[in-house]
Design a protein around this motif. Structure first.
Motif, PDB file in Angstrom:
ATOM      1  N   GLY A 170       5.211   6.967   0.245  1.00 26.84           N
ATOM      2  CA  GLY A 170       4.780   6.246   1.435  1.00 26.84           C
ATOM      3  C   GLY A 170       3.321   5.840   1.313  1.00 26.84           C
ATOM      4  N   ASN A 171       2.670   5.573   2.435  1.00 29.93           N
ATOM      5  CA  ASN A 171       1.265   5.158   2.381  1.00 29.93           C
ATOM      6  C   ASN A 171       0.341   6.378   2.383  1.00 29.93           C
ATOM      7  N   LEU A 172      -0.944   6.131   2.567  1.00 32.57           N
ATOM      8  CA  LEU A 172      -1.933   7.211   2.487  1.00 32.57           C
ATOM      9  C   LEU A 172      -2.009   8.090   3.731  1.00 32.57           C
TER      10      LEU A 172
ATOM     11  N   GLN B 199       0.804  -1.230   0.000  1.00 35.26           N
ATOM     12  CA  GLN B 199       0.000   0.000   0.000  1.00 35.26           C
ATOM     13  C   GLN B 199       0.836   1.279   0.000  1.00 35.26           C
ATOM     14  N   ASP B 200       2.187   1.142  -0.049  1.00 30.28           N
ATOM     15  CA  ASP B 200       2.993   2.335  -0.308  1.00 30.28           C
ATOM     16  C   ASP B 200       2.772   2.780  -1.744  1.00 30.28           C
ATOM     17  N   MET B 201       3.093   4.054  -2.028  1.00 32.05           N
ATOM     18  CA  MET B 201       2.841   4.592  -3.360  1.00 32.05           C
ATOM     19  C   MET B 201       4.080   5.292  -3.920  1.00 32.05           C
ATOM     20  N   ILE B 202       4.234   5.189  -5.212  1.00 33.62           N
ATOM     21  CA  ILE B 202       5.265   5.895  -5.959  1.00 33.62           C
ATOM     22  C   ILE B 202       4.561   6.823  -6.942  1.00 33.62           C
ATOM     23  N   LEU B 203       4.982   8.087  -6.995  1.00 35.38           N
ATOM     24  CA  LEU B 203       4.412   9.043  -7.937  1.00 35.38           C
ATOM     25  C   LEU B 203       5.376   9.253  -9.097  1.00 35.38           C
ATOM     26  N   TYR B 204       4.846   9.241 -10.309  1.00 36.79           N
ATOM     27  CA  TYR B 204       5.621   9.548 -11.505  1.00 36.79           C
ATOM     28  C   TYR B 204       5.089  10.854 -12.090  1.00 36.79           C
TER      29      TYR B 204
END
Length: 231
Positions: free
Chosen positions: A189-191, A173-178
């Motif tokens: 990181g997470n929400l 549930q971690d996130m990577i932004l492009y």
């Protein structure tokens, strides 16, 4: 008198159909031809040059609204000259979800899931969930609801909408932004505290990059509270 007017009105022919599709300028999921096809039940029933005594406006509205998943509202009215006015409001996708072994879907502002159509591709935020197999549920799944809130926030913010191209949701549930521009990858990181993280992202883009240069960093981390870590 009203009864007499209604009888005369119903006896008139439909002389013209004027269709207005809200959002059509940048949302081509439904065309004027599509609306006519839905109104006429695929061409089986005549509307134009037919008597209003044979036309049910409620039936026509129902056909348009239920015949295409992208239609949010349809209102039809007529005037004394026999002109039928059709106003259609479309649902507006705010993100496209891409999942492994699942068909891509759009999601609108209210969390309604819409199938992707071949005729038009909306330029919206991409959300990739490669490891996810469960269906999306923006009403009961807390994680999905929070993610939708974040996506909606990005969509409504002109700056964030212009900068963030893709959100990759990992298995943990971690996130990577492009980003749309530049080679930087954002470790989100997470929400937790996502709004604060997006505020720090703005600080990075507006205050740090102009001073250090657009290619000074390859990775930015926002996962830690009140910190912007640049590598």
């Amino acid at each position: 008198m009203f009864g007499f007017i209604e009888i005369r009105h119903n006896g008139r022919l439909c002389t013209d159909i004027q269709i207005n599709i809200e959002n059509e300028a940048d949302n081509y999921f439904l065309s004027t031809e599509d609306v006519i096809r839905l109104m006429t039940n695929g061409g089986k029933e005549k509307v134009l040059n037919n008597s209003f005594s044979n036309i049910s406006i409620k039936t026509l509205e129902k056909r348009v609204k239920e015949g295409n998943a992208f239609v949010e509202k349809c209102q039809i009215a007529r005037n004394l000259k026999g002109v039928l006015f059709v106003d259609v409001t479309l649902k507006r996708p705010i993100a496209r979800f891409i999942r492994k072994s699942k068909a891509d879907v759009y999601v609108d502002n209210n969390g309604v899931v819409l199938n992707v159509l071949r005729k038009f591709t909306a330029r919206v935020l991409l959300v990739t969930q490669s490891e996810r197999t469960a269906p999306l549920d923006f009403k009961r799944n807390k994680q999905d609801k929070e993610l939708l809130e974040m996506i909606r926030y990005i969509y409504q913010d002109p700056f964030l909408k212009a900068q963030i191209a893709q959100v990759d949701v990992l298995k943990n549930q971690d996130m990577i932004l492009y980003l749309q521009l530049g080679k930087q990858v954002v470790d989100f990181g997470n929400l937790n505290q996502w709004k604060s993280k997006l505020d720090r992202f703005k600080v990075f883009y507006k205050e740090i990059l102009p001073r250090k240069g657009w290619n000074a960093y390859r990775k930015i981390s926002l996962r830690f509270d009140k910190q912007i870590i640049c590598e």
